[in-house]
Design a protein around this motif. Structure first.
Motif, mmCIF file in Angstrom:
data_model
loop_
_atom_site.group_PDB
_atom_site.id
_atom_site.type_symbol
_atom_site.label_atom_id
_atom_site.label_comp_id
_atom_site.label_asym_id
_atom_site.label_seq_id
_atom_site.Cartn_x
_atom_site.Cartn_y
_atom_site.Cartn_z
ATOM 1 N N ALA A 39 1.048 -1.297 0.078
ATOM 2 C CA ALA A 39 0.029 -0.052 0.001
ATOM 3 C C ALA A 39 0.654 1.328 -0.237
ATOM 4 N N GLY A 40 2.004 1.124 -0.066
ATOM 5 C CA GLY A 40 2.996 2.272 0.054
ATOM 6 C C GLY A 40 3.386 2.739 1.322
ATOM 7 N N PHE A 41 3.428 1.884 2.324
ATOM 8 C CA PHE A 41 3.909 2.348 3.553
ATOM 9 C C PHE A 41 5.158 1.703 3.904
ATOM 10 N N ASP A 42 5.990 2.234 4.637
ATOM 11 C CA ASP A 42 7.604 1.868 4.861
ATOM 12 C C ASP A 42 7.422 0.761 5.820
ATOM 13 N N PRO A 43 7.709 -0.764 5.284
ATOM 14 C CA PRO A 43 7.791 -1.978 6.354
ATOM 15 C C PRO A 43 8.889 -1.719 7.389
ATOM 16 N N SER A 95 14.474 -9.894 9.430
ATOM 17 C CA SER A 95 14.967 -11.145 8.727
ATOM 18 C C SER A 95 14.286 -11.440 7.420
ATOM 19 N N HIS A 96 12.953 -10.806 7.309
ATOM 20 C CA HIS A 96 12.063 -10.746 6.181
ATOM 21 C C HIS A 96 11.938 -9.295 5.483
ATOM 22 N N MET A 97 12.760 -8.559 5.869
ATOM 23 C CA MET A 97 12.885 -7.071 5.303
ATOM 24 C C MET A 97 13.054 -7.220 3.814
ATOM 25 N N ALA A 98 14.023 -8.211 3.593
ATOM 26 C CA ALA A 98 14.242 -8.119 1.835
ATOM 27 C C ALA A 98 13.126 -8.590 1.134
ATOM 28 N N GLN A 99 12.295 -9.268 1.687
ATOM 29 C CA GLN A 99 11.034 -9.734 0.977
ATOM 30 C C GLN A 99 9.999 -8.671 0.745
ATOM 31 N N VAL A 100 10.234 -7.754 1.745
ATOM 32 C CA VAL A 100 8.969 -6.546 1.772
ATOM 33 C C VAL A 100 9.710 -5.125 1.174
ATOM 34 N N LEU A 101 10.686 -5.043 1.343
ATOM 35 C CA LEU A 101 11.194 -3.838 0.941
ATOM 36 C C LEU A 101 10.992 -3.722 -0.547
ATOM 37 N N PRO A 102 11.201 -4.616 -1.279
ATOM 38 C CA PRO A 102 10.944 -4.482 -2.873
ATOM 39 C C PRO A 102 9.407 -4.107 -3.146
ATOM 40 N N LEU A 103 8.614 -4.547 -2.080
ATOM 41 C CA LEU A 103 7.198 -4.214 -2.648
ATOM 42 C C LEU A 103 6.725 -2.763 -2.295
ATOM 43 N N TYR A 104 7.717 -2.243 -1.079
ATOM 44 C CA TYR A 104 7.722 -0.819 -1.070
ATOM 45 C C TYR A 104 7.889 0.056 -2.038
ATOM 46 N N ALA A 105 9.178 -0.291 -2.416
ATOM 47 C CA ALA A 105 9.912 0.257 -3.448
ATOM 48 C C ALA A 105 9.008 0.264 -4.729
ATOM 49 N N ARG A 106 8.542 -0.656 -5.141
ATOM 50 C CA ARG A 106 7.548 -0.923 -6.294
ATOM 51 C C ARG A 106 6.541 0.180 -6.042
ATOM 52 N N ALA A 107 5.777 0.228 -5.025
ATOM 53 C CA ALA A 107 4.782 0.983 -4.676
ATOM 54 C C ALA A 107 5.260 2.717 -4.921
ATOM 55 N N GLY A 143 7.685 3.341 -6.845
ATOM 56 C CA GLY A 143 8.124 3.711 -8.102
ATOM 57 C C GLY A 143 9.667 3.984 -7.977
ATOM 58 N N VAL A 144 10.469 3.231 -7.220
ATOM 59 C CA VAL A 144 11.893 3.446 -7.205
ATOM 60 C C VAL A 144 12.459 2.124 -7.049
ATOM 61 N N SER A 145 13.844 2.112 -6.991
ATOM 62 C CA SER A 145 14.608 1.042 -6.530
ATOM 63 C C SER A 145 14.881 0.847 -5.095
ATOM 64 N N VAL A 146 14.802 -0.398 -4.597
ATOM 65 C CA VAL A 146 15.119 -0.494 -3.085
ATOM 66 C C VAL A 146 16.465 0.553 -2.818
#
Length: 302
Positions: free
Chosen positions: A230-234, A271-283, A285-288
Motif C-alpha cells: 500500500a506504499g507504507f514503509d515496512p 529477517s524478512h525485510m528483504a522480501q517486503v522492501l521491494p514491495l514498498y519500493a515498487r509502490a 516507483g523507485v529501486s530499493v
C-alpha cells in the motif's frame, strides 16, 4: 525442596509426551506453502473446520456494533469529522484493496474503522473487517502513518487469516486430546483420573500458547506485506516494536505469553525485510537502493 515421588515424575513426563503426540498433527493440517512475491501465501488453516459451526463474522459484527453504540453513549467514540479518524480511514483505504491476496472473502466484507477515546495502547480487527483503534496507541507512541499502517496491517491480518476461527478449532481439538490422554494415562498408571487430567490439560495449554504466538508472528509478517504493497514503509515495524518494548518492560516471559517478545518480533521482521522492501519500493516507483532512510517520531513524553 521436597523431591517428587518417582511415580509422579513418570506420569507427568508421560502426560506431556502423550498430549504432545495427540496435538502434534494440528500444525500439519496446513498445506504446502505456495511461493509468491513478498511474504509467502499459505492456505488458511483447516483447523477452522473444528470451530463448531459458529458464524464468527456475524457474531463479530454484532459485538462491534454493540461496542460502538456503547462508546457513543459514553462520548468515547471519536466523531467522523476528527482528523485522526479521517487519517485512519485514509490509511485503511490504501491497505484494504490488497486484503484479498490473503483471503478472497475479504472482497465482500463490510469494512468499518472507528477510533475510541481511550488511553489503552491497543487496536483490533474483528472477523469480517470491523477495525477499532484506541487513541492511546496513536498518542502514546506518537505513530507515523507508516507505523499506523503496520499496526493496522497486523490486526487486519488476524481477520484475514481467520485466526479466531482456527484457535477455536484447535482449542476444541486440544480439549478432546487432553481428555483422551488423561484417560489413557489414568488407566496405565493406575492413578486418580483428575490428576492425570490436570497434567494433560496443562500440556495442552502450553501447546495452545505456542499456536497463539505463531498467529502473532504470521500477522506481523503479513501486516508488513500489506503495508508495503500500500506504499507504507515496512521498516516502521521495527521502530514500532522498539517503542512498544519500551512501554511493556513488565511483560511476562515469552513462553508464558500469547504474544512473542518484542525482541523476537523485531528479529523476525528484520529477517524478512528483504522480501517486503521491494514491495514498498515498487509502490513508490523507485529501486530499493534509492529508498531514503526511515524516519520516525519521538515517543510522546509522559
Amino acid at each position: 525442596m521436597t523431591p517428587y515421588p518417582h511415580s509422579f515424575k513418570r506420569f507427568t513426563v508421560a502426560a506431556s509426551l502423550c498430549a504432545a503426540a495427540v496435538l502434534a498433527p494440528l500444525p500439519a493440517l496446513s498445506q504446502q506453502a505456495v511461493v509468491q512475491d513478498g511474504i509467502k501465501v499459505r492456505p488458511l488453516s483447516t483447523s477452522r473446520i473444528f470451530a463448531g459451526g459458529v458464524d464468527f463474522n456475524e457474531q463479530s459484527k454484532q459485538q462491534y456494533t454493540q461496542l460502538v453504540n456503547e462508546a457513543r453513549e459514553k462520548n468515547a467514540l471519536v466523531p467522523d469529522s476528527d482528523p485522526q479518524v479521517k487519517r485512519l480511514r485514509a490509511i485503511a483505504q490504501r491497505i484494504i484493496p490488497f486484503a484479498t491476496r490473503w483471503n478472497e472473502a475479504a472482497g465482500s466484507w463490510n469494512w468499518q474503522i472507528n477510533l475510541l477515546n481511550s488511553d489503552q495502547v491497543n487496536a483490533f480487527c474483528m472477523p469480517g473487517g470491523q477495525i477499532a483503534f484506541y487513541s492511546g496507541i496513536i498518542t502514546k507512541l506518537n505513530l507515523t502513518d507508516d507505523e499506523v499502517a503496520i499496526v493496522m496491517g497486523h490486526e487486519i491480518s488476524h481477520a484475514l487469516r481467520e485466526h479466531s476461527q482456527a484457535q477455536a478449532g484447535k482449542g476444541n481439538l486440544a480439549a478432546v486430546g487432553a481428555k483422551l490422554a488423561g484417560a489413557g494415562l489414568s488407566a496405565w498408571l493406575g492413578v486418580d483420573p483428575s490428576i492425570t487430567g490436570t497434567a494433560t490439560n496443562m500440556a495442552a495449554q502450553g501447546v495452545m500458547l505456542k499456536f497463539s504466538r505463531d498467529d502473532e508472528r504470521e500477522a506481523d509478517l503479513i501486516g508488513m506485506d500489506l503495508a508495503a504493497r500500500a506504499g507504507f514503509d515496512p521498516r516502521a515495524g521495527v521502530i514500532l516494536w522498539q517503542k512498544m518494548a519500551a512501554l511493556n518492560k513488565g511483560a511476562p516471559p515469552e513462553f508464558l505469553s500469547t504474544h512473542p517478545s518484542g525482541k523476537d518480533r523485531i528479529s523476525q521482521m528484520n529477517s524478512h525485510m528483504a522480501q517486503v522492501l521491494p514491495l514498498y519500493a515498487r509502490a513508490k516507483g523507485v529501486s530499493v537502493n534509492d529508498l531514503p532512510a526511515y524516519r520516525s517520531n519521538a515517543v510522546a513524553s509522559r
